[in-house]
Enzyme design. Sequence first.
Site, PDB file in Angstrom:
ATOM      1  N   ARG A  56       0.713  -1.177  -0.218  1.00 55.06           N
ATOM      2  CA  ARG A  56      -0.005   0.086   0.018  1.00 55.06           C
ATOM      3  C   ARG A  56       0.807   1.106  -0.038  1.00 55.06           C
ATOM      4  O   ARG A  56       1.794   1.369   0.831  1.00 55.06           O
ATOM      5  CB  ARG A  56      -1.059   0.061   1.180  1.00 55.06           C
ATOM      6  N   HIS A  91       1.384  -0.037 -10.428  1.00 56.35           N
ATOM      7  CA  HIS A  91       0.302  -0.932  -9.839  1.00 56.35           C
ATOM      8  C   HIS A  91       0.042  -2.250 -10.527  1.00 56.35           C
ATOM      9  O   HIS A  91      -1.063  -2.451 -10.754  1.00 56.35           O
ATOM     10  CB  HIS A  91      -0.936  -0.080  -9.492  1.00 56.35           C
TER      11      HIS A  91
END
Length: 312
Positions: free
Chosen positions: A227, A275
């Site tokens: 994260r 990502h």
Amino acid sequence: MTANVYFAAGADLWPDYRTALQSSCARLGLDVVLADTAPDPAAVDYIVHAPNAPIADFTPFTRCKAVLSLWAGVERIAPNPTLTQPLCRMVDSGLTEGMVEWVTGHALRHHLGMDAHILGQDGVWRGAVKPPLARDRRVTVLGLGELGTACARALAALNFPVTGWSRTEKRIDGIACLCGEDGLQEALARADILVTLLPRTAATENLMNADRFARMPMGSFLINPGRGPLIDDEALLAALDAGRIAHATLDVFRVEPLPPAHPFWAHPKVTVTPHVAADTRTDTAAGVIAENIRRGEAGEPFLFQVDRALGY
């Protein structure tokens, strides 16, 4: 009995998931009706959810037995005060395989010093420079959930000495498991390569700050596919500039897409990936969703149910 399933995870995903869910449910002998348009909320038995779902208020879904997320992270839905139904996160074998491959690939890249050869072909033969063996390069994995454990085991199988850290005590064969604040300090001190795979919670926000970077060995490497908010960006930049961190490979960020003006893009010791470390695979994820529907219809415990107090 027919279960009504509302696919509230976005129009882009619907064509692929409709076929995969129908097939997975049929294999389990489930009689389901799938819809991607807003039905009568009181008739919905299960909601397949993603953060872009058009649902802000779960109160009308009075018959709903579970909300089944397509994402491994649930920090954008778990705090919703209207969500009283069981919430299940996605633990998908395809996603796990993808994460393991990405993490081990970048760990080996840094361990073997591949960048020097891939990016530095200047006509000079430097054959005397050899990397250490994996057994001499310590790896620490912060977070020993499904993804962290899988990555830790894969790295240990490559002969890296692996230390894992988690909030509470865990035992994993072949992994030196630590926990708590004292355990975190020790885990960081062992981190020639640090992999961060913790969930985003109030306790993990800015976990890697200036003090904790200072605990790591000089010239260590950071790999973050977990994260973005786990990392204090300014502290990381300072650690890179000071040489504490030799290179950071980052797949997740506080703001995505990462803004073009962000200093990570131009920093010579930062690799930005968009990502892509792991993604939910339609076929395997549909099987997880179908199995939880089967469990709900049979009155069995759901897989991967979120603990609201912990946030994961």
